[in-house]
Scaffold this motif. Structure first.
Motif, PDB file in Angstrom:
ATOM      1  N   MET A 249      18.319   9.592  -8.178  1.00 48.24           N
ATOM      2  CA  MET A 249      17.405   8.385  -8.368  1.00 48.24           C
ATOM      3  C   MET A 249      17.687   6.988  -7.350  1.00 48.24           C
ATOM      4  N   MET A 250      19.004   7.304  -6.890  1.00 52.38           N
ATOM      5  CA  MET A 250      19.429   6.297  -5.754  1.00 52.38           C
ATOM      6  C   MET A 250      20.307   6.861  -4.726  1.00 52.38           C
ATOM      7  N   PRO A 251      20.281   6.450  -3.665  1.00 49.93           N
ATOM      8  CA  PRO A 251      21.167   6.830  -2.488  1.00 49.93           C
ATOM      9  C   PRO A 251      22.664   6.553  -2.825  1.00 49.93           C
ATOM     10  N   VAL A 252      23.537   7.270  -2.806  1.00 50.41           N
ATOM     11  CA  VAL A 252      24.852   6.933  -3.242  1.00 50.41           C
ATOM     12  C   VAL A 252      25.347   5.750  -2.150  1.00 50.41           C
ATOM     13  N   GLU A 253      25.321   5.785  -1.029  1.00 47.38           N
ATOM     14  CA  GLU A 253      25.608   4.670  -0.202  1.00 47.38           C
ATOM     15  C   GLU A 253      25.067   3.491  -0.259  1.00 47.38           C
ATOM     16  N   LYS A 254      23.762   3.662  -0.830  1.00 39.83           N
ATOM     17  CA  LYS A 254      23.031   2.258  -1.131  1.00 39.83           C
ATOM     18  C   LYS A 254      23.661   1.559  -2.451  1.00 39.83           C
ATOM     19  N   ALA A 255      23.984   2.485  -3.408  1.00 41.41           N
ATOM     20  CA  ALA A 255      24.338   2.152  -4.726  1.00 41.41           C
ATOM     21  C   ALA A 255      25.784   1.440  -4.262  1.00 41.41           C
ATOM     22  N   LEU A 256      26.651   2.037  -3.435  1.00 46.82           N
ATOM     23  CA  LEU A 256      28.155   1.507  -3.291  1.00 46.82           C
ATOM     24  C   LEU A 256      27.843   0.141  -2.524  1.00 46.82           C
ATOM     25  N   ARG A 257      26.900  -0.004  -1.555  1.00 49.72           N
ATOM     26  CA  ARG A 257      26.765  -1.177  -0.918  1.00 49.72           C
ATOM     27  C   ARG A 257      26.501  -2.458  -1.615  1.00 49.72           C
ATOM     28  N   GLU A 258      25.455  -2.077  -2.647  1.00 50.71           N
ATOM     29  CA  GLU A 258      25.032  -3.290  -3.702  1.00 50.71           C
ATOM     30  C   GLU A 258      26.137  -3.474  -4.664  1.00 50.71           C
ATOM     31  N   PHE A 259      26.801  -2.454  -5.050  1.00 52.38           N
ATOM     32  CA  PHE A 259      28.187  -2.552  -6.077  1.00 52.38           C
ATOM     33  C   PHE A 259      29.235  -3.586  -5.099  1.00 52.38           C
ATOM     34  N   ASP A 260      29.397  -3.360  -4.015  1.00 46.47           N
ATOM     35  CA  ASP A 260      30.642  -3.722  -3.409  1.00 46.47           C
ATOM     36  C   ASP A 260      29.916  -5.450  -2.658  1.00 46.47           C
TER      37      ASP A 260
END
Length: 283
Positions: A249-260
């Motif tokens: 549903m969402m790229p893993v790296e993008k999810a991590l960047r937004e979380f960080d």
């Protein structure tokens, strides 16, 4: 280091007829397109390489058995085989059809004791059952007996073939009053009843909240409805928040960047990224 609590590999054994989820493709069209456009070469190799490159300690994969309602099954055997093939990084949760009664409980026990799966996945909206339906209690009780956790879908769903009310967190409160030893991760995190889910987690120390199937940036977006998760997740519930990308549903790296990019102390960020999930999983 991070643990991804929600991921689905691009592999045939994780595919199946999903007509009842067609409205999800509309809702997540933008981020799913980003996933598709980012794949270079073999999708499975790309998937495995992403988690290796990003240093994931574990990735949780979830089986689903919706035979009685939607005729879909991602089998425990296939999930277990994927985990065996690709190593200890991958942790599988069992999925059974609660409408099958005692047979479902027996299948779940076999999945844990013989296949090595580490928890139970309950997607109530796909079973057309509320979180506290009597058909689910024997499975919850078996989780306590086996000392494994359960993931419970909590919050709205975007399938127009089933009710959004199956995910209301008030039903989770009733489950926890009856079974306080049950370890639960409520994911996604309760929207539009975020405040109610936070109250359930504050009341019950064995309830964790998974920030999956949502853009992490929404936790800091005014009027999104998700903001209280960040407030309470940095304070009284900082040990009970769990990160998940919900790939594809969402790229893993993008999810991590937004979380960080979220404003929180580093030690709290590390708890959300990994430590809280390790405690929940009993690793």
């Amino acid at each position: 280091m991070f643990l991804d609590f929600s991921s689905r590999p691009p592999s045939l054994q994780f595919d199946g007829p999903t007509d009842h989820l067609s409205n999800y493709r509309r809702v997540y069209e933008g981020t799913e397109r980003q996933v598709a456009n980012s794949v270079d070469g073999d999708p499975l190799e790309n998937y495995l390489e992403t988690y290796e490159r990003l240093g994931a300690c574990h990735v949780v994969l979830k089986a689903r058995d919706l035979t009685s309602t939607f005729g879909v099954k991602i089998s425990n055997e296939n999930v277990a085989a994927f985990c065996r093939t690709h190593g200890h990084r991958y942790i599988g949760f069992a999925g059974v059809d609660p409408h099958k009664g005692a047979a479902a409980v027996a299948e779940f026990e076999t999945a844990v004791r013989e296949l090595g799966l580490r928890g139970l996945n309950v997607q109530g909206f796909e079973h057309r059952l509320p979180i506290d339906h009597p058909l689910l209690f024997p499975l919850y009780e078996k989780c306590v007996e086996l000392d494994v956790p359960v993931n419970i879908h909590c919050g709205t769903n975007f399938s127009t073939q089933t009710s959004m009310m199956y995910g209301h967190p008030a039903a989770l409160d009733r489950v926890m009053m009856a079974l306080p030893a049950l370890r639960v991760c409520a994911s996604p995190p309760g929207w539009p009843w975020v405040q109610e889910l936070l109250a359930v987690a504050w009341r019950h120390p064995n309830v964790w909240i998974g920030t999956v199937a949502m853009r992490p940036k929404l936790l800091a977006t005014a009027h999104s409805g998700y903001e209280p998760l960040l407030q309470y997740g940095r304070t009284v519930l900082k040990k009970r928040m769990i990160f998940g990308s919900a790939f594809p549903m969402m790229p893993v790296e993008k999810a991590l960047r937004e979380f960080d990019a979220l404003d929180m102390p580093d030690h709290v960020r590390e708890d959300w990224r990994c430590n809280n999930a390790i405690a929940y999983l009993g690793l």
